[in-house]
Design a protein around this motif. Structure first.
Motif, short mmCIF file in Angstrom:
data_model
loop_
_atom_site.label_atom_id
_atom_site.label_comp_id
_atom_site.label_asym_id
_atom_site.label_seq_id
_atom_site.Cartn_x
_atom_site.Cartn_y
_atom_site.Cartn_z
N THR A 370 0.86 -1.19 0.00
CA THR A 370 0.00 0.00 0.00
C THR A 370 0.89 1.24 0.00
N TYR A 371 0.28 2.39 -0.17
CA TYR A 371 1.05 3.63 -0.15
C TYR A 371 1.46 4.04 1.25
N GLY A 372 0.85 3.42 2.26
CA GLY A 372 1.12 3.86 3.62
C GLY A 372 0.50 5.22 3.89
N GLU A 373 -0.48 5.59 3.08
CA GLU A 373 -1.16 6.88 3.21
C GLU A 373 -2.67 6.64 3.23
N SER A 491 -0.76 1.61 -7.07
CA SER A 491 -1.30 1.41 -8.42
C SER A 491 -0.61 0.26 -9.14
N ASP A 492 0.65 -0.01 -8.76
CA ASP A 492 1.39 -1.07 -9.45
C ASP A 492 1.46 -2.36 -8.64
N ASN A 594 9.92 5.10 -2.27
CA ASN A 594 8.80 4.28 -1.84
C ASN A 594 8.10 3.70 -3.06
N SER A 595 8.69 2.69 -3.70
CA SER A 595 8.19 2.23 -5.00
C SER A 595 8.48 0.76 -5.22
#
Length: 669
Positions: A370-373, A491-492, A594-595
């Motif tokens: 997750t984005y952590g957001e 998203s990925d 962060n990817s």
């Protein structure tokens, strides 16, 4: 000679720059601290470790010997063919090369033999001895040039790889602004002590970890944490070294020495990544252990069958295994440098080989897949409270928190166009949550269990647990609201998970998380993972990873401090985002961005590195074996063989250097 001089100049420049930058970027302990801390900090702040000093010394020695060998060979050729002197006179420069350059090499090889280290450079030593015994001084001098030039090139490659570390050092300020009473003075970073009061001017880089004692502003910590947003700082807020201050000056109290601060730890990670020797390099020694006896057998057979000792020397000269001595290290260091330029820090170079053997991928959830957001999705307001007022009060307080849910609340208030009043008396205490006063109201933001323990009025109105994350709000000692959140998958994430099997040969993919099962299962369905372990403590995670690693090599990817034990237990541990010093130190790979795309890039760089390293080593050995065959049948003299081997070395090294340059396709997401 021009090449050697260039290498000497470049090596000297790199050494001088690194010494200067390390003196600027690293700190020593103030004399007021105790002896134990002093010794530990000086260990970290030391400009160069023993191994680095040894590497510098060896690089200089190799360069000097290589330069001497070139000079001796040139003078020999001039005396013999231009001045047409006697053979005795023209051979004198070669004898100087063999005595000054060859003897130290033979001494080093003898020490290795006594230690039962039969490396691939053994052939070079035998070739030097044989050339002297047979009077082939030119061939012997060329071998000295080959070995010393290869060692100098490898040392230069290792030193050049530290350019990323040098860039980190350049970014760190060398001075701090210390405030004493009403005076502000500039002091060297090494003179900053714990509890010193420092001023950070607008747009400056924070020199040490500390706590804000005066002022209010924002800091950009993205370089260190991977989080792309500005962090609000007010009295009591923690600041970390390396963060970039915003437009307002801040007064901080130093809580750590520069040598112990966050930025210094990252630099320490970089140093370690350059000093560790990977298994793939040992593969070079294993190849050399097979190659050396084969070369000796061919040389001995050529001598026995023909009766010409010169053929023995010719075979050994062309058998000198520089592709093994140079090609593999250059490919490894080149890949480490490429990774660093792509914001991927290789702490343990062995992972470059091991990742290709991993068959089970284990992911933490938050901040990894997750984005952590998290985003605020629902507000359940208790009777007697109004939604906009609750959101305004909570968002005002959350501005001063680094909790993952804080930004979601602030973002929701901004989107709703709500003006936020000022918060005071902000504190975030373990077990109590976030506390503070806003517009005359006392607030506490905590969990439902903690609120229930306090017997707060209205707690019986708290709704049942739903999917996702939540926090409970208490206003003026009364239950006020439950705020619910969802952490959206990257998203990925789905495409990344989907391609791990067919493209990278992973057989099992799982999520290992401390979050509730409903939230973990929600994410798993979104990204296409069927195997999950939810509500796991760090101890539980460790046990699961150990069990899975016993069955097959594992990759563990996480970003939190509770991931550190599991990372260390996995075959390859990977940290995303540098959110925790502990996590970064436990991981073999640190993804600064962060990817998930960077995770895929690392896998591709690793696979490409192994291919290039083996191409250089095996390809160079194959070409040498072909050359040995010609030498065995008398078609190559020792000098011609040495020249041919130099050509093979150049081809192998040029191929290995490809590892340092990015390919056209860095990932396949």
């Amino acid at each position: 000679m021009v090449l050697v001089q260039h290498l000497k100049d470049e090596a000297a420049k790199v050494v001088e720059e690194n010494i200067r930058e390390d003196h600027q970027g690293c700190s020593k302990v103030n004399t007021a601290t105790n002896q134990t801390n002093n010794a530990a900090s000086q260990q970290i702040a030391s400009p160069k470790s023993f191994s680095e000093q040894a590497m510098k010394w060896w690089a200089r020695k190799s360069l000097v010997i290589a330069a001497l060998a070139i000079a001796g060979i040139v003078v020999h050729l001039l005396l013999r063919f231009a001045a047409q002197t006697s053979l005795f006179i023209s051979d004198l420069p070669l004898l100087v090369v063999l005595v000054i350059g060859g003897l130290p090499m033979l001494f080093d090889l003898l020490k290795k033999l006594l230690q039962r280290e039969f490396g691939s450079d053994l052939l070079g030593g035998i070739s030097i001895i044989t050339s002297v015994l047979l009077g082939e001084y030119l061939a012997g001098s060329i071998i000295v040039l080959m070995l010393s030039g290869g060692e100098a090139l490898e040392s230069y490659a290792l030193r050049s790889a530290s350019s990323v570390l040098a860039a980190l050092a350049k970014r760190m300020p060398s001075v701090a602004h210390r405030k004493q009473e009403s005076e502000i003075e500039e002091v060297d970073l090494q003179d900053v002590a714990v509890n010193d009061t420092l001023i950070i001017f607008p747009h400056e880089i924070c020199p040490v970890d500390g706590e804000v004692v005066e002022g209010r502003g924002v800091m950009d910590e993205s370089y260190l944490t991977g989080e792309p947003f500005q962090i609000t700082k007010t009295k009591g807020s923690a600041v970390i070294s390396g963060a970039i201050n915003g437009e307002s000056a801040l007064t901080i109290r130093a809580t750590k020495l520069a040598a112990d601060s966050r930025y210094a730890k990252i630099m320490e990670v970089m140093r370690e990544s350059e000093s560790k020797r990977p298994r793939l390099q040992r593969l070079g020694d294993q190849l050399g252990a097979l190659y050396t006896p084969v070369a000796l057998i061919i040389a001995s057979a050529a001598w026995a069958i023909s009766g010409e000792t010169i053929r023995f020397l010719s075979v050994l000269v062309i058998a000198t295994p520089c592709p093994l001595l140079i090609g593999i290290p250059v490919a490894i260091i080149g890949s480490i440098s490429l990774c660093a330029r792509r914001a991927i820090i290789i702490r343990s170079p062995v992972v470059l080989e091991q990742i290709a053997t991993c068959r089970t991928a284990i992911f933490d959830k938050t901040g990894t897949l997750t984005y952590g957001e998290p985003t605020l999705t629902d507000q359940v307001i208790a009777k007697g409270f109004e939604q906009r007022e609750v959101l305004a009060l909570v968002a005002s307080l959350e501005r001063y928190s680094k909790h993952p849910l804080a930004n979601a609340v602030v973002a929701a208030a901004d989107k709703a166009g709500i003006a936020l009043p000022e918060a005071t008396d902000v504190s975030e205490q373990p077990g109590k949550g976030l506390l503070g006063t806003v517009a005359g109201h006392s607030l506490q933001i905590t969990s439902r269990n903690k609120l229930a323990e306090q017997n707060v009025p209205g707690a019986d109105q708290i709704p049942p647990i739903a999917g996702g994350l939540e926090c409970v709000v208490e206003i003026d000692n009364r239950y006020a609201a439950v705020l619910r959140f969802r952490d959206a998958p990257r998203s990925d994430s789905r495409s990344f998970v989907k391609h791990l099997g067919p493209n990278h040969h992973f057989n099992r993919i799982m999520i290992l998380s401390g979050d509730r099962e409903s939230e973990v299962r929600y994410l798993a369905e979104k990204v296409g993972i069927s195997e999950i372990f939810a509500e796991q403590s760090p101890e539980d995670k460790l046990a699961i990873v150990r069990k899975e690693t016993a069955l097959a090599n594992t990759l563990y990817v996480g970003d939190g401090i509770n991931d550190a034990p599991a990372m260390m237990a996995a075959t390859v541990g990977m940290a995303i985002g540098q959110n925790s010093d502990v996590t970064a130190e436990a991981a073999g790979v640190v993804i600064m961005d962060n990817s998930l795309t960077k995770v895929d890039e690392f896998m591709h760089i690793s696979r490409r590195m192994r291919t290039i390293a083996l191409q250089s080593a095996v390809g160079g050995m194959t070409l040498s074996l072909i050359g040995m065959s010609f030498a065995a049948f008398g078609y190559l003299t020792p000098v011609a063989g040495a020249i041919l081997q130099e050509v093979i070395d150049v081809v192998a090294v040029l191929n290995a250097l490809r590892a340092a340059f990015p390919p056209k396709v860095m990932h396949d997401l």
